[in-house]
Write a protein that holds these residues in place. Structure first.
Motif, PDB file in Angstrom:
ATOM      1  N   UNK A  54       0.809  -1.207   0.000  1.00 45.86           N
ATOM      2  CA  UNK A  54       0.000   0.000   0.000  1.00 45.86           C
ATOM      3  C   UNK A  54       0.852   1.272   0.000  1.00 45.86           C
ATOM      4  N   UNK A  55       2.154   1.160   0.145  1.00 45.14           N
ATOM      5  CA  UNK A  55       3.008   2.346   0.199  1.00 45.14           C
ATOM      6  C   UNK A  55       2.996   3.170  -1.095  1.00 45.14           C
ATOM      7  N   UNK A  56       2.871   2.550  -2.279  1.00 45.85           N
ATOM      8  CA  UNK A  56       2.760   3.390  -3.485  1.00 45.85           C
ATOM      9  C   UNK A  56       1.579   4.358  -3.460  1.00 45.85           C
ATOM     10  N   UNK A  57       0.504   4.011  -2.743  1.00 46.21           N
ATOM     11  CA  UNK A  57      -0.612   4.938  -2.630  1.00 46.21           C
ATOM     12  C   UNK A  57      -0.192   6.214  -1.896  1.00 46.21           C
ATOM     13  N   UNK A  58       0.743   6.082  -0.948  1.00 44.19           N
ATOM     14  CA  UNK A  58       1.260   7.255  -0.242  1.00 44.19           C
ATOM     15  C   UNK A  58       1.904   8.217  -1.221  1.00 44.19           C
ATOM     16  N   UNK A  59       2.660   7.657  -2.169  1.00 40.32           N
ATOM     17  CA  UNK A  59       3.311   8.488  -3.182  1.00 40.32           C
ATOM     18  C   UNK A  59       2.289   9.222  -4.033  1.00 40.32           C
ATOM     19  N   UNK A  60       1.265   8.505  -4.500  1.00 46.74           N
ATOM     20  CA  UNK A  60       0.259   9.122  -5.357  1.00 46.74           C
ATOM     21  C   UNK A  60      -0.482  10.233  -4.619  1.00 46.74           C
ATOM     22  N   UNK A  61      -0.863   9.977  -3.372  1.00 48.37           N
ATOM     23  CA  UNK A  61      -1.572  10.993  -2.590  1.00 48.37           C
ATOM     24  C   UNK A  61      -0.680  12.196  -2.317  1.00 48.37           C
ATOM     25  N   UNK A  62       0.609  11.938  -2.038  1.00 48.68           N
ATOM     26  CA  UNK A  62       1.552  13.027  -1.778  1.00 48.68           C
ATOM     27  C   UNK A  62       1.726  13.914  -2.999  1.00 48.68           C
ATOM     28  N   UNK A  63       1.823  13.309  -4.187  1.00 44.17           N
ATOM     29  CA  UNK A  63       1.976  14.097  -5.406  1.00 44.17           C
ATOM     30  C   UNK A  63       0.773  14.993  -5.638  1.00 44.17           C
ATOM     31  N   UNK A  64      -0.426  14.447  -5.415  1.00 44.26           N
ATOM     32  CA  UNK A  64      -1.641  15.232  -5.623  1.00 44.26           C
ATOM     33  C   UNK A  64      -1.724  16.396  -4.635  1.00 44.26           C
ATOM     34  N   UNK A  65      -1.472  16.108  -3.359  1.00 43.70           N
ATOM     35  CA  UNK A  65      -1.576  17.156  -2.339  1.00 43.70           C
ATOM     36  C   UNK A  65      -0.475  18.206  -2.486  1.00 43.70           C
ATOM     37  N   UNK A  66       0.750  17.775  -2.829  1.00 41.95           N
ATOM     38  CA  UNK A  66       1.837  18.745  -2.985  1.00 41.95           C
ATOM     39  C   UNK A  66       1.581  19.666  -4.171  1.00 41.95           C
ATOM     40  N   UNK A  67       0.903  19.155  -5.201  1.00 45.51           N
ATOM     41  CA  UNK A  67       0.575  19.995  -6.355  1.00 45.51           C
ATOM     42  C   UNK A  67      -0.505  21.005  -6.013  1.00 45.51           C
ATOM     43  N   UNK A  68      -1.532  20.578  -5.278  1.00 47.16           N
ATOM     44  CA  UNK A  68      -2.653  21.467  -4.971  1.00 47.16           C
ATOM     45  C   UNK A  68      -2.344  22.409  -3.823  1.00 47.16           C
ATOM     46  N   UNK A  69      -1.634  21.917  -2.798  1.00 47.96           N
ATOM     47  CA  UNK A  69      -1.430  22.733  -1.597  1.00 47.96           C
ATOM     48  C   UNK A  69      -0.141  23.540  -1.644  1.00 47.96           C
ATOM     49  N   UNK A  70       0.914  22.985  -2.239  1.00 48.91           N
ATOM     50  CA  UNK A  70       2.216  23.653  -2.224  1.00 48.91           C
ATOM     51  C   UNK A  70       2.626  24.212  -3.578  1.00 48.91           C
ATOM     52  N   UNK A  71       1.908  23.832  -4.637  1.00 48.50           N
ATOM     53  CA  UNK A  71       2.250  24.342  -5.955  1.00 48.50           C
ATOM     54  C   UNK A  71       3.470  23.691  -6.567  1.00 48.50           C
ATOM     55  N   UNK A  72       3.858  22.518  -6.076  1.00 46.88           N
ATOM     56  CA  UNK A  72       5.021  21.835  -6.640  1.00 46.88           C
ATOM     57  C   UNK A  72       4.665  21.225  -7.986  1.00 46.88           C
ATOM     58  N   UNK A  73       5.636  21.252  -8.901  1.00 43.41           N
ATOM     59  CA  UNK A  73       5.413  20.725 -10.228  1.00 43.41           C
ATOM     60  C   UNK A  73       5.609  19.209 -10.245  1.00 43.41           C
ATOM     61  N   UNK A  74       4.709  18.519 -10.914  1.00 50.03           N
ATOM     62  CA  UNK A  74       4.760  17.067 -11.035  1.00 50.03           C
ATOM     63  C   UNK A  74       5.205  16.717 -12.439  1.00 50.03           C
ATOM     64  N   UNK A  75       6.170  15.804 -12.572  1.00 49.66           N
ATOM     65  CA  UNK A  75       6.683  15.404 -13.872  1.00 49.66           C
ATOM     66  C   UNK A  75       5.893  14.234 -14.435  1.00 49.66           C
TER      67      UNK A  75
END
Length: 230
Positions: A181-202
């Motif tokens: 289930x750890x890959x789900x942590x990555x997916x959720x982190x990418x989504x939240x970092x893009x929406x909340x912090x404005x980080x760019x996702x490749x």
């Protein structure tokens, strides 16, 4: 390296005889294929960056993260050898601990007290490590701000509650079920970092995350079929 934990946990569990798979059956093929997909996703994220994807949300709740990203990129090559070595040890130790929790919980089934002991010893170890690296006690103080919320959330939810749920999951379904289930942590982190912090996702991160999530569900499907057969 954290994303490598599911693969390493599967290998260790198989070596210790805690994870059994038969490649002559569809369930075994699904489990092995899922681990291979997870490894492919890790390699894709590591070596395939690709173009940056445009964020759908331009009004970030926690402010722009571009300055922090630029600063992180400027320091990304500093002591990377030591960092890689330490992350490898951390990922290997966590995978081994997930596998060892199975026999420990059989001999010591009190999950609440087991979690309490984990947190107690982790607190003692972390105190001495923090004391060695930060001697200025004025920086240890917490005020009524986001730092206090972060510490409270991380200690109560991120450690206390999650450790208990991890032990419960390992006791019920085994260490591989939890690790996948750890890959789900990555997916959720990418989504939240893009929406909340404005980080760019490749694009490479999205493709790698998709492969790892696909591997997750492949392993879970194989384990569910084995569970039904049993």
């Amino acid at each position: 390296m954290i994303n490598f934990i599911p693969v390493l946990t599967f290998i260790l569990a198989a070596l210790f005889g805690m994870e059994v798979f038969d490649i002559r059956r569809l369930q075994g093929i699904a489990k092995v294929s899922g681990v291979v997909l997870c490894l492919a996703g890790i390699l894709t994220m590591a070596f395939c960056k690709g173009p940056h994807l445009k964020s759908f949300n331009h009004h970030h709740l926690l402010g722009q993260g571009d300055s922090h990203s630029d600063q992180a990129r400027s320091h990304s090559h500093i002591k990377w050898v030591l960092g890689t070595f330490l992350m490898t040890i951390a990922a290997s130790a966590l995978s081994l601990w997930m596998v060892l929790q199975g026999p420990v919980l059989k001999a010591y089934p009190s999950k609440l007290l087991f979690t309490t002991l984990q947190c107690l010893f982790s607190t003692v170890q972390s105190f001495f490590v923090a004391l060695a690296f930060e001697r200025d006690f004025s920086r240890w103080k917490l005020g009524l701000d986001i730092n206090l919320i972060s510490v409270a959330y991380g200690s109560i939810i991120g450690i206390g509650v999650s450790y208990y749920l991890q032990s419960w999951t390992i006791e019920k379904r085994g260490p591989v079920f939890l690790a996948m289930f750890m890959p789900l942590t990555l997916a959720i982190t990418m989504i939240l970092s893009s929406f909340l912090l404005g980080e760019q996702v490749t694009l490479g991160s999205v493709l790698g995350g998709s492969l790892m999530v696909g591997g997750l569900y492949s392993v879970l499907w194989g384990k569910s079929k084995e569970h039904v057969d049993i």
